[in-house]
Design an enzyme around this catalytic site. Structure first.
Site, PDB file in Angstrom:
ATOM      1  N   HIS A  21      -6.027   6.604  -3.052  1.00  0.00           N
ATOM      2  CA  HIS A  21      -6.841   5.346  -2.353  1.00  0.00           C
ATOM      3  C   HIS A  21      -7.935   5.128  -3.430  1.00  0.00           C
ATOM      4  O   HIS A  21      -8.338   5.725  -4.249  1.00  0.00           O
ATOM      5  CB  HIS A  21      -7.351   5.889  -1.028  1.00  0.00           C
ATOM      6  CG  HIS A  21      -6.280   5.906   0.028  1.00  0.00           C
ATOM      7  ND1 HIS A  21      -6.545   7.031   1.151  1.00  0.00           N
ATOM      8  CD2 HIS A  21      -5.315   5.105   0.150  1.00  0.00           C
ATOM      9  CE1 HIS A  21      -5.387   6.596   1.984  1.00  0.00           C
ATOM     10  NE2 HIS A  21      -4.616   5.833   1.317  1.00  0.00           N
ATOM     11  N   CYS A  22      -7.934   3.578  -3.447  1.00  0.00           N
ATOM     12  CA  CYS A  22      -8.974   3.051  -4.272  1.00  0.00           C
ATOM     13  C   CYS A  22     -10.209   2.622  -3.585  1.00  0.00           C
ATOM     14  O   CYS A  22     -10.236   2.338  -2.563  1.00  0.00           O
ATOM     15  CB  CYS A  22      -8.145   1.757  -4.726  1.00  0.00           C
ATOM     16  SG  CYS A  22      -9.156   0.678  -6.122  1.00  0.00           S
TER      17      CYS A  22
ATOM     18  N   CYS B 225      -8.538  -4.208  -3.109  1.00  0.00           N
ATOM     19  CA  CYS B 225      -7.367  -3.621  -3.599  1.00  0.00           C
ATOM     20  C   CYS B 225      -6.271  -3.209  -2.361  1.00  0.00           C
ATOM     21  O   CYS B 225      -6.927  -2.655  -1.432  1.00  0.00           O
ATOM     22  CB  CYS B 225      -7.950  -2.500  -4.442  1.00  0.00           C
ATOM     23  SG  CYS B 225      -6.296  -1.554  -5.392  1.00  0.00           S
TER      24      CYS B 225
ATOM     25  N   CYS C 273      -5.839  -3.735  -7.774  1.00  0.00           N
ATOM     26  CA  CYS C 273      -6.795  -4.134  -8.583  1.00  0.00           C
ATOM     27  C   CYS C 273      -6.420  -3.854  -9.951  1.00  0.00           C
ATOM     28  O   CYS C 273      -5.139  -3.341 -10.203  1.00  0.00           O
ATOM     29  CB  CYS C 273      -7.953  -3.353  -8.373  1.00  0.00           C
ATOM     30  SG  CYS C 273      -7.996  -1.392  -8.760  1.00  0.00           S
TER      31      CYS C 273
ATOM     32  N   HIS D  96       0.665  -1.262  -0.059  1.00  0.00           N
ATOM     33  CA  HIS D  96      -0.039  -0.058  -0.020  1.00  0.00           C
ATOM     34  C   HIS D  96       0.833   1.283   0.016  1.00  0.00           C
ATOM     35  O   HIS D  96       0.690   2.051  -0.695  1.00  0.00           O
ATOM     36  CB  HIS D  96      -1.042  -0.056   1.179  1.00  0.00           C
ATOM     37  CG  HIS D  96      -1.765   1.039   1.252  1.00  0.00           C
ATOM     38  ND1 HIS D  96      -3.043   1.178   0.868  1.00  0.00           N
ATOM     39  CD2 HIS D  96      -1.554   2.178   1.989  1.00  0.00           C
ATOM     40  CE1 HIS D  96      -3.726   2.412   1.223  1.00  0.00           C
ATOM     41  NE2 HIS D  96      -2.870   3.155   1.773  1.00  0.00           N
ATOM     42  N   GLU D  97       1.808   1.189   0.864  1.00  0.00           N
ATOM     43  CA  GLU D  97       2.498   2.654   1.024  1.00  0.00           C
ATOM     44  C   GLU D  97       3.463   2.523  -0.220  1.00  0.00           C
ATOM     45  O   GLU D  97       3.705   3.689  -0.597  1.00  0.00           O
ATOM     46  CB  GLU D  97       3.506   2.505   2.026  1.00  0.00           C
ATOM     47  CG  GLU D  97       2.691   2.599   3.673  1.00  0.00           C
ATOM     48  CD  GLU D  97       1.745   3.641   3.576  1.00  0.00           C
ATOM     49  OE1 GLU D  97       1.638   4.815   3.023  1.00  0.00           O
ATOM     50  OE2 GLU D  97       0.727   3.636   4.599  1.00  0.00           O
TER      51      GLU D  97
ATOM     52  N   HIS E 262       1.686   4.491  -2.937  1.00  0.00           N
ATOM     53  CA  HIS E 262       1.622   6.006  -2.747  1.00  0.00           C
ATOM     54  C   HIS E 262       3.076   6.433  -3.485  1.00  0.00           C
ATOM     55  O   HIS E 262       2.816   7.439  -4.039  1.00  0.00           O
ATOM     56  CB  HIS E 262       1.574   6.424  -1.417  1.00  0.00           C
ATOM     57  CG  HIS E 262       0.120   6.279  -0.757  1.00  0.00           C
ATOM     58  ND1 HIS E 262      -1.135   6.507  -1.326  1.00  0.00           N
ATOM     59  CD2 HIS E 262      -0.396   5.631   0.391  1.00  0.00           C
ATOM     60  CE1 HIS E 262      -2.152   6.413  -0.717  1.00  0.00           C
ATOM     61  NE2 HIS E 262      -1.569   5.753   0.399  1.00  0.00           N
TER      62      HIS E 262
ATOM     63  N   CYS F 188      -5.428  -0.149 -10.437  1.00  0.00           N
ATOM     64  CA  CYS F 188      -4.132   0.534  -9.999  1.00  0.00           C
ATOM     65  C   CYS F 188      -2.872  -0.220 -10.512  1.00  0.00           C
ATOM     66  O   CYS F 188      -1.931   0.371 -10.644  1.00  0.00           O
ATOM     67  CB  CYS F 188      -4.372   0.072  -8.563  1.00  0.00           C
ATOM     68  SG  CYS F 188      -5.660   1.256  -7.668  1.00  0.00           S
TER      69      CYS F 188
END
Ligand SMILES: [Zn+2]
Ligand SMILES: [Zn+2]
Length: 179
Positions: free
Chosen positions: A140-141, A146, A165, A130-131, A134, A168
């Site tokens: 954010h999704c 995701c 996903c 996740h990070e 970024h 992304c």
């Protein structure tokens, strides 16, 4: 070839960065190395909150960035915060290169439950992905499965996958091809 670098922020308790490095290298298809340093996070400590300011740690990561650094991810067992929030699981610089993730609140023990090493490693991988997303300019999704969905609790982290996903993933691909 550029490398993803992992670095420990303070002493890690039961977390093996080499294992995370293998998973992240597969995930992003990029070499990953664990730096032989540990950053002492005491400079980022807030005495009243008893927490560590993640933005200050992010700034500190800058001194480890080299020409061969693709992204750098700090991993810590300390409790992170930014001033407007009670806590954060992690923080990243949009578009790169720095990111930090904490497993403090990813442990079952934090919620009074028996420890679960596999679950902890899976949550940490999801938050690391996740990070790093970024740092690849992803926001954010809305898809809760995701890795880029905004998870403010471990229950939501458990619902999502450690993968992006298709939307992304496509954006990551175009971002990495531009670099
Ligand atoms: Zn996020
Ligand atoms: Zn997504």
């Amino acid at each position: 070839m550029k490398r993803l670098q992992l670095i420990s922020i303070g002493e890690l308790d039961g977390i093996v960065l080499e294992g995370l490095a293998v998973e992240l290298a597969n995930h992003f298809a990029i070499p990953c190395e664990v730096l032989p340093h540990t950053i002492d996070p005491s400079f980022a400590f807030h005495g009243e909150r008893r927490q560590y300011h993640s933005s200050k740690i992010l700034a500190e990561l800058g001194q480890f960035v080299r020409p061969h650094t693709w992204r750098i991810l700090g991993v810590t067992g300390t409790d992170l915060y930014i001033p407007i929030l009670t806590f954060v699981f992690g923080e990243a610089q949009m578009g790169g290169p720095g990111s930090v993730v904490s497993y403090y609140r990813l442990r079952q023990e934090f919620y009074g439950l028996p420890g679960d090493g596999d679950l902890l490693r899976e949550r940490l991988l999801k938050e690391a992905v996740h990070e790093l997303g970024h740092t690849l300019d992803l926001t954010h999704c809305d898809d809760y499965r995701c890795a880029m969905s905004a998870s403010h609790s471990v229950e939501l982290i458990d619902l999502k996958e450690n993968a992006f996903c298709s939307n992304c993933a496509e954006r990551v691909l175009s971002m990495t091809q531009m670099e």
